[in-house]
Design an enzyme around this catalytic site. Structure first.
Site, PDB file in Angstrom:
ATOM      1  N   HIS A 120      -4.606   0.127  -4.335  1.00 27.98           N
ATOM      2  CA  HIS A 120      -3.939  -0.105  -3.059  1.00 27.98           C
ATOM      3  C   HIS A 120      -3.778   1.171  -2.242  1.00 27.98           C
ATOM      4  O   HIS A 120      -2.879   1.282  -1.418  1.00 27.98           O
ATOM      5  CB  HIS A 120      -2.594  -0.804  -3.253  1.00 27.98           C
ATOM      6  CG  HIS A 120      -2.738  -2.231  -3.717  1.00 27.98           C
ATOM      7  ND1 HIS A 120      -3.477  -3.166  -3.036  1.00 27.98           N
ATOM      8  CD2 HIS A 120      -2.253  -2.857  -4.815  1.00 27.98           C
ATOM      9  CE1 HIS A 120      -3.431  -4.318  -3.682  1.00 27.98           C
ATOM     10  NE2 HIS A 120      -2.704  -4.146  -4.772  1.00 27.98           N
TER      11      HIS A 120
ATOM     12  N   HIS B 122       0.803  -1.230   0.000  1.00 25.16           N
ATOM     13  CA  HIS B 122       0.000   0.000   0.000  1.00 25.16           C
ATOM     14  C   HIS B 122       0.833   1.276   0.000  1.00 25.16           C
ATOM     15  O   HIS B 122       0.285   2.364  -0.158  1.00 25.16           O
ATOM     16  CB  HIS B 122      -0.955   0.032   1.198  1.00 25.16           C
ATOM     17  CG  HIS B 122      -0.338  -0.401   2.500  1.00 25.16           C
ATOM     18  ND1 HIS B 122       0.714   0.254   3.081  1.00 25.16           N
ATOM     19  CD2 HIS B 122      -0.649  -1.443   3.323  1.00 25.16           C
ATOM     20  CE1 HIS B 122       1.038  -0.340   4.217  1.00 25.16           C
ATOM     21  NE2 HIS B 122       0.237  -1.370   4.392  1.00 25.16           N
TER      22      HIS B 122
END
Length: 745
Positions: free
Chosen positions: A700, A610
């Site tokens: 993400h 992420h």
């Protein structure tokens, strides 16, 4: 019958075809032979049974393989093709079936692609005609949106259920300031399309104002309004003006006919002549002013006047008593001196009190002087135009920081700068002035630069204190008045090396206004997403939420980023992102995005996915502050997530800590995709988006994934309807039967 059941039936039929004749023949021979002949037959056939059984098994296995290959190429291939054809018909018109499998299936795929191409050409023609027909309507909507966005007053429009159907950017900013958690995700959870205004105002207060308007309508008031003042949960004081949204309805037993001579105008007509049409309230408009600061200023002024009155009353009484005593001729000198001292002290005290009051009142006037926030570069451009137009003096720019915002009364400030430039031109024969704009902490330096002979400080002071006059335009204000109104300063500085001088004016800086919103949220759009007039006809009391159509519901689509994949083993949320869907439209302007301090180390492996680092999370609010704000953002909506069981598990584990429950219905795009396309190999978010023709941006990140999930859901709704899944109940029941619904976290 399912595809798997049909395959098993085909295998059973193959088994019966291969073994049935042999078994039947053996049974007949067995029945027809008796005694020694049967024993002889057994003795002769026994050595060959093993080989026969082996050959039969091999033949059966080969047959099953052939049937399986044919089943995959024809049955499953055609099932996948049917799912792709549904995509071409609805969710992704640009999708095309890949020709694969046997020649017959490939020929069918090619024919389907040709038909889809012809369909697209016809659809483009139809859409072009529809687009031309809608241009005038869109133009009117854009005008309304532009008008609303430029209003300086906060405006909110609601239907009779109190659901917000329109608001402008000013209202959005004001409601953010009123939020209980202004530092979390922008604090904008109080307002949004479809949200209830009763989250801000008392229901009874709104009902009373509506009742007042109804009474005034019945009395025939032309412009019925209601006004009230209320406080918010955050303690802010709001002045509210309410006006009705009226719809004209013809009276009973009357018919509408065009009025003579007025094309398009309709009146009601019945026996005895025209009847005025009835006006019914379909909603209401709220115009809001935050008067908290004004109220505090008025309170301070009242207290100041009270102190002045009460303080001077006692002093005047003492002065009066002392004056009376001084009138006695036989008063001893010592007493006479004492009473004169009393008069002097009391007069001095009253003088100090009056000076203090005058200073406080001047500060109050200064606070009430209207200042506007504007881009510093725009202010200088306006001053340049004014100087060049009014006095014909050339101007240039030097080092102007175009990112600076100032809080000014632009007109009076332009007057002051033009006046200074005019005096420079007239008295010192300056032939050019230059401007410089730079930041100085919470202030901004605005420099008016020129080249020429030196100027004395006395000259500067005289210019500051004389009333401003430029040619035939005069003003009672002085430069010093203007500077004081901005709570600023002005002085003269010299640059001896460059033989230049400049006036430096200190102005208050303003917080830069958010200009990225239009580019971020309105890409490809022609107007803000701050209204939805379909809500006029919407009532949340019409029927239960489970039986409402999917296209009519309000959704919060969310996603979380976490420290890991095991919520039950201590992994924590580090980011929550969410957006909203209302009436089948994605509201990009209504979003929630907040980093969360997990108060535990962040694994390097998760950061690679992420992109969130420990440094980014340091100093962010913890989950006990973020979750209440997200709960308020998602209230009265259906939750949507991709692989929702994962995200919901994190929220459920925080219920005891925060005292909040996310007990609204939940839909999962992973399960819904499996319901619509059970023969596809992958139901990852990327794979679904690719099949539906969606472009993934910001993958993400919590908000990026939430937006993609929302777009996927909007594409899935018509595909669900084709399968007869139209309501929330239908969708939840279908999702619970899918294979992926068994996954637990």
């Amino acid at each position: 019958m399912s595809a798997r059941a049909r395959f098993m039936l085909a295998v059973i039929v193959l088994f019966l075809l291969m073994t049935g004749p042999f078994l039947l023949t053996a049974l007949i021979v067995w029945v027809e032979t008796q005694g020694e002949r049967r024993e002889l037959l057994i003795e002769v056939l026994t050595p060959h049974l093993t080989l026969g059984t082996l050959l039969t098994a091999m033949g059966f296995a080969a047959g099953v393989g052939v049937v399986r290959a044919l089943f995959r190429q024809y049955v499953q291939g055609l099932l996948r093709m049917s799912e792709h054809l549904r995509l071409m018909l609805g969710a992704n018109r640009g999708f095309r079936v890949q020709p694969e499998g046997p020649p017959e299936v490939q020929s069918l795929a090619a024919a389907a692609n040709q038909l889809a191409t012809q369909r697209d050409e016809l659809m483009r023609d139809v859409e072009a005609q529809i687009g031309r027909a809608k241009e005038s309507v869109e133009l009117e909507k854009n005008r309304l949106a532009a008008l609303m966005s430029e209003l300086t007053q906060s405006v909110v429009v609601c239907n009779l259920d109190g659901r917000v159907l329109l608001y402008n950017n000013r209202a959005r900013m004001q409601f953010r300031a009123l939020s209980d958690a202004p530092g979390v995700a922008g604090g904008g959870e109080l307002i949004g399309l479809g949200r209830s205004i009763y989250g801000v105002f008392e229901r009874n207060l709104i009902a009373h104002a509506l009742d007042t308007i109804q009474q005034r309508l019945r009395r025939g008031a032309a412009q019925p309004q209601a006004n009230f003042v209320t406080t918010t949960r955050a303690g802010q004081l709001l002045r509210v003006q309410m006006a009705p949204v009226l719809a004209v309805a013809a009276p009973a037993n009357a018919k509408a006919v065009p009025a003579a001579g007025e094309e398009g105008e309709v009146v009601a007509q019945a026996e005895g002549g025209a009847i005025p049409a009835e006006r019914t309230v379909t909603g209401f408009i709220l115009m809001l002013d935050n008067i908290t600061r004004n109220f505090e200023t008025e309170s301070r002024r009242d207290q100041m006047l009270h102190n002045l009155t009460e303080g001077n009353r006692a002093s005047l009484a003492n002065v009066r008593a002392a004056a009376d005593m001084l009138e006695y001729e036989d008063l001893p000198d010592e007493m006479r001196v004492r009473f004169r001292r009393v008069v002097r002290d009391e007069v001095q005290a009253m003088s100090q009190r009056l000076d203090q009051t005058a200073n406080q009142f001047a500060d109050s006037l200064k606070a009430r002087w209207p200042l506007e926030e504007m881009l510093g570069a725009d202010l200088i451009a306006a001053v340049q135009r004014r100087i060049e137009t009014r006095i014909g003096l050339p101007t240039k720019l030097e080092e102007v920081d175009e990112s600076l915002w100032v809080k000014v009364d632009s007109f009076s400030l332009m007057q002051a700068i033009t006046y200074l430039a005019s005096r420079l031109s007239d008295e010192f024969e300056v032939r050019e002035v230059r401007f410089r704009l730079s930041a100085a902490g919470r202030l901004v330096h605005l420099d008016l630069i020129w080249s020429g002979q030196a100027m004395s400080t006395e000259t500067v002071m005289s210019w500051e204190l004389e009333p401003m006059k430029v040619e035939d335009e005069s003003s009672p204000l002085t430069v010093r008045d203007v500077i004081d109104r901005h709570d600023g300063e002005m002085w003269l500085e010299r640059e001896k090396v460059r033989h230049r001088a400049f006036f430096r004016i200190l102005l208050p800086a303003a917080t830069p206004q958010e200009q990225a919103e239009a580019e971020t949220y309105l890409r490809g759009e022609s107007r803000p997403e701050y209204y939805d007039f379909d809500l006029f006809a919407w009532s949340d009391r019409s029927y239960g939420i489970e039986d409402r159509l999917l296209s009519e519901l309000t959704y919060t689509v969310f996603d979380t980023e976490t420290t890991g994949l095991n919520p039950s083993q201590g992994d924590e949320i580090i980011q929550i992102g969410a957006t909203r869907i209302l009436n089948g439209k994605l509201l990009r302007s209504e979003s929630f995005e907040q980093l969360v301090d997990p108060q535990r180390p962040l694994a390097a492996e998760s950061a690679k996915i992420h992109g969130i680092t420990s440094e980014m999370l340091r100093g962010q609010p913890t989950i006990d502050r973020v979750l209440p704000a997200f709960h308020a953002f998602a209230t009265e909506t259906v939750l949507i997530a991709h692989n929702a069981a994962f995200d919901m598990r994190f929220l459920q584990l925080k219920e005891e800590e925060t005292g909040l429950r996310f007990d609204q219905p939940v839909l999962d795009t992973l399960l819904l995709s499996a319901v619509i396309q059970p023969n596809q190999e992958s139901h990852r978010l990327e794979a679904i988006a690719e099949r539906l023709g969606l472009t993934i941006v910001g993958r993400h990140t919590a908000l990026g994934d939430a937006i993609v999930t929302a777009e996927v859901f909007l594409k899935l709704v018509p595909l669900l309807a084709e399968k007869g899944i139209r309501t929330l109940r239908d969708a939840r029941e279908a999702a619970e039967k899918s294979y992926y619904a068994r996954i637990k976290y």
